[in-house]
Design an enzyme around this catalytic site. Structure first.
Site, PDB file in Angstrom:
ATOM      1  N   ASP A 164      27.851  58.561  80.774  1.00  0.00           N
ATOM      2  CA  ASP A 164      26.525  59.464  80.386  1.00  0.00           C
ATOM      3  C   ASP A 164      26.830  60.429  79.765  1.00  0.00           C
ATOM      4  O   ASP A 164      27.837  61.212  80.012  1.00  0.00           O
ATOM      5  CB  ASP A 164      25.233  59.516  81.549  1.00  0.00           C
ATOM      6  CG  ASP A 164      24.916  58.546  81.889  1.00  0.00           C
ATOM      7  OD1 ASP A 164      24.451  57.819  81.454  1.00  0.00           O
ATOM      8  OD2 ASP A 164      24.220  58.926  82.936  1.00  0.00           O
ATOM      9  N   ASP A 173      21.720  52.877  78.510  1.00  0.00           N
ATOM     10  CA  ASP A 173      20.740  53.498  79.042  1.00  0.00           C
ATOM     11  C   ASP A 173      19.291  53.257  78.237  1.00  0.00           C
ATOM     12  O   ASP A 173      18.007  52.631  78.518  1.00  0.00           O
ATOM     13  CB  ASP A 173      20.258  54.375  80.078  1.00  0.00           C
ATOM     14  CG  ASP A 173      21.504  55.038  80.548  1.00  0.00           C
ATOM     15  OD1 ASP A 173      21.530  54.073  81.314  1.00  0.00           O
ATOM     16  OD2 ASP A 173      22.385  56.342  81.044  1.00  0.00           O
TER      17      ASP A 173
END
Length: 156
Positions: free
Chosen positions: A116, A135
């Site tokens: 991330d 995501d």
């Protein structure tokens, strides 16, 4: 059904290219932070061993494989289920979700966790969480499936 797979492939490729760029070109894993448009957008490295917001996070190898199996199971189920849906928006949503899920599965297999790196903050509120392209696609796909599937109601 082709649109589902084309969208899924495009999201998967875009997700993986962005992750390769931030990890191996910018070297964000070493830098940790890279301002883009502060404070609204910055690259902030985080390894997610769980699901959204680190829920169910664990460094245990068995949990990694459980999350891989769950993500693949959901992607396969959506791919089969969406065949009965004729609305193009629903098929696009399915492609988003499938592509994002597979992108995060590849991270778990390759790195042991999901990479991330996108971080957005605003208005004096600092967001401690990072996310990635996969995501975003999973979230948008799930919302799209909620909005664009199911029985059509006559409004006449």
């Amino acid at each position: 059904m082709r649109i589902v797979y084309w969208i899924a492939a495009a999201i998967f490729v875009f997700d993986q290219v962005t992750k390769l760029y931030v990890l191996h070109v910018i070297d964000l894993d070493v830098l940790r932070d890279y301002p883009i448009f502060p404070p609204f957008l910055q690259l902030q490295m985080a390894w997610n061993h769980g699901i959204n917001f680190g829920l169910m996070a664990s460094n245990a190898q068995w949990m990694r494989w459980v999350l891989i199996a769950v993500a693949l199971g959901i992607a396969i189920w959506v791919a089969i289920w969406i065949r009965s849906e004729s609305r193009p928006a629903a098929r696009v949503a399915a492609g988003l979700l499938i592509g994002g899920a597979v992108g995060n599965v590849v991270d778990r297999v390759a790195y042991g966790a999901v990479a991330d790196f996108l971080n957005m903050s605003c208005c004096g509120i600092t967001n401690p969480y990072s996310f990635n392209v996969a995501d975003i696609a999973i979230f948008a796909g799930a919302i799209g499936l909620i909005l664009f599937t199911g029985e059509r109601r006559n409004t006449a």
